[in-house]
Design an enzyme around this catalytic site. Structure first.
Site, PDB file in Angstrom:
ATOM      1  N   CYS A 157      -3.043   8.186 -10.405  1.00  0.00           N
ATOM      2  CA  CYS A 157      -1.775   7.532 -10.726  1.00  0.00           C
ATOM      3  C   CYS A 157      -1.957   6.466 -11.816  1.00  0.00           C
ATOM      4  O   CYS A 157      -2.179   6.824 -12.960  1.00  0.00           O
ATOM      5  CB  CYS A 157      -1.157   6.984  -9.437  1.00  0.00           C
ATOM      6  SG  CYS A 157       0.618   6.840  -9.558  1.00  0.00           S
ATOM      7  N   HIS A 171      -1.418  10.451  -5.277  1.00  0.00           N
ATOM      8  CA  HIS A 171      -2.367   9.699  -4.454  1.00  0.00           C
ATOM      9  C   HIS A 171      -2.890  10.589  -3.332  1.00  0.00           C
ATOM     10  O   HIS A 171      -2.164  10.847  -2.383  1.00  0.00           O
ATOM     11  CB  HIS A 171      -1.674   8.505  -3.780  1.00  0.00           C
ATOM     12  CG  HIS A 171      -1.235   7.453  -4.745  1.00  0.00           C
ATOM     13  ND1 HIS A 171      -1.946   6.296  -4.936  1.00  0.00           N
ATOM     14  CD2 HIS A 171      -0.161   7.383  -5.545  1.00  0.00           C
ATOM     15  CE1 HIS A 171      -1.316   5.555  -5.832  1.00  0.00           C
ATOM     16  NE2 HIS A 171      -0.228   6.185  -6.223  1.00  0.00           N
ATOM     17  N   GLU A 217      -5.379   9.527  -1.561  1.00  0.00           N
ATOM     18  CA  GLU A 217      -6.008   8.555  -0.641  1.00  0.00           C
ATOM     19  C   GLU A 217      -5.031   8.004   0.395  1.00  0.00           C
ATOM     20  O   GLU A 217      -5.436   7.309   1.304  1.00  0.00           O
ATOM     21  CB  GLU A 217      -6.690   7.428  -1.442  1.00  0.00           C
ATOM     22  CG  GLU A 217      -5.786   6.353  -2.015  1.00  0.00           C
ATOM     23  CD  GLU A 217      -5.006   6.793  -3.245  1.00  0.00           C
ATOM     24  OE1 GLU A 217      -5.082   7.963  -3.643  1.00  0.00           O
ATOM     25  OE2 GLU A 217      -4.282   5.932  -3.795  1.00  0.00           O
TER      26      GLU A 217
HETATM   27  N1  GLN Z   1       4.179   3.170 -12.042  1.00  0.00           N
HETATM   28  C1  GLN Z   1       2.815   2.709 -12.078  1.00  0.00           C
HETATM   29  C2  GLN Z   1       2.372   2.416 -13.505  1.00  0.00           C
HETATM   30  O1  GLN Z   1       3.018   2.751 -14.430  1.00  0.00           O
HETATM   31  C3  GLN Z   1       1.888   3.705 -11.447  1.00  0.00           C
HETATM   32  C4  GLN Z   1       2.251   3.877  -9.988  1.00  0.00           C
HETATM   33  C5  GLN Z   1       1.103   4.131  -9.078  1.00  0.00           C
HETATM   34  O2  GLN Z   1      -0.076   3.966  -9.417  1.00  0.00           O
HETATM   35  N2  GLN Z   1       1.430   4.466  -7.870  1.00  0.00           N
HETATM   36  O3  GLN Z   1       1.348   1.822 -13.689  1.00  0.00           O
END
Ligand code: GLN
Length: 186
Positions: free
Chosen positions: A79, A169, A171
């Site tokens: 992410c 994710h 995790e």
């Molecule tokens: N929206 C976050 C970003 O742009 C990422 C979201 C996440 O890691 N769950 O950094």
């Protein structure tokens, strides 16, 4: 085998728990002196990429970690971690490590409705549960980057040599499969 988990912000503890369940030693990178020890792999967790990126710069972690990744250190970015790895962001001027040849769109599913749960296939891993939380997706991949997962036609996982970037994710689910896949690379 020892894995470093970037722990300046975000969901790092969940990754440490998954590694512990696999019997793999991990430690947290919070400051420059944490880089003095040797490690075999690096996990960049989810969180807020702008905050993590700012802290990486201020703590002088960005350049030394980037060098290690470029020299072949296996890295898993989830992410926000994927955003940190991306060579290009389509809706943001910032670049952090810039080592993964992909174009990533931040908050690609919209800010409010951007969190959902699904199951999908990851190449080399099998079908796994995936939690998307204000997630990005990968708009395009550059040469040599292999798409390893798609959800609803959007690219959500990519591998480029020693680097794996996923927009979900693993995790926060109960599946250890992706962490197993990553640690098998080491
Ligand atoms: N929206 C976050 C970003 O742009 C990422 C979201 C996440 O890691 N769950 O950094």
């Amino acid at each position: 085998m020892k894995i470093a988990v970037l722990a300046v912000q975000g969901a790092f503890i969940e990754h440490e728990k998954m590694l512990a369940q696999l019997g793999i030693e991990s430690f947290e990178i919070r400051q420059k002196k944490d880089l003095e020890q040797d490690f075999d792999g690096l996990i960049l967790p989810g969180g807020e990429s702008t905050v993590m990126g700012k802290l990486l710069r201020e703590l002088e972690l960005l350049e030394p970690l980037k060098e290690k990744i470029q020299r072949g250190l296996p890295v898993l970015g989830t992410c926000a971690g994927l955003i940190l790895l991306a060579e290009n962001l389509s809706n943001d001027d910032r670049i952090y490590f810039g080592t993964l040849p992909v174009t990533v769109k931040r908050n690609a599913y919209g800010r409010q409705l951007g969190s959902f749960f699904t199951k999908a296939e990851v190449k080399g891993v099998g079908e796994i549960p995936m939690a998307f939380i204000r997630a990005p997706y990968i708009e395009s991949v550059g040469e040599g980057a292999e798409v390893i997962a798609r959800v609803d036609g959007n690219i959500v996982g990519v591998r480029y040599g020693n680097q794996i970037g996923i927009s979900f994710h693993p995790e926060v689910t109960d599946s250890l499969a992706l962490h197993k896949y990553f640690t098998a690379m080491l």
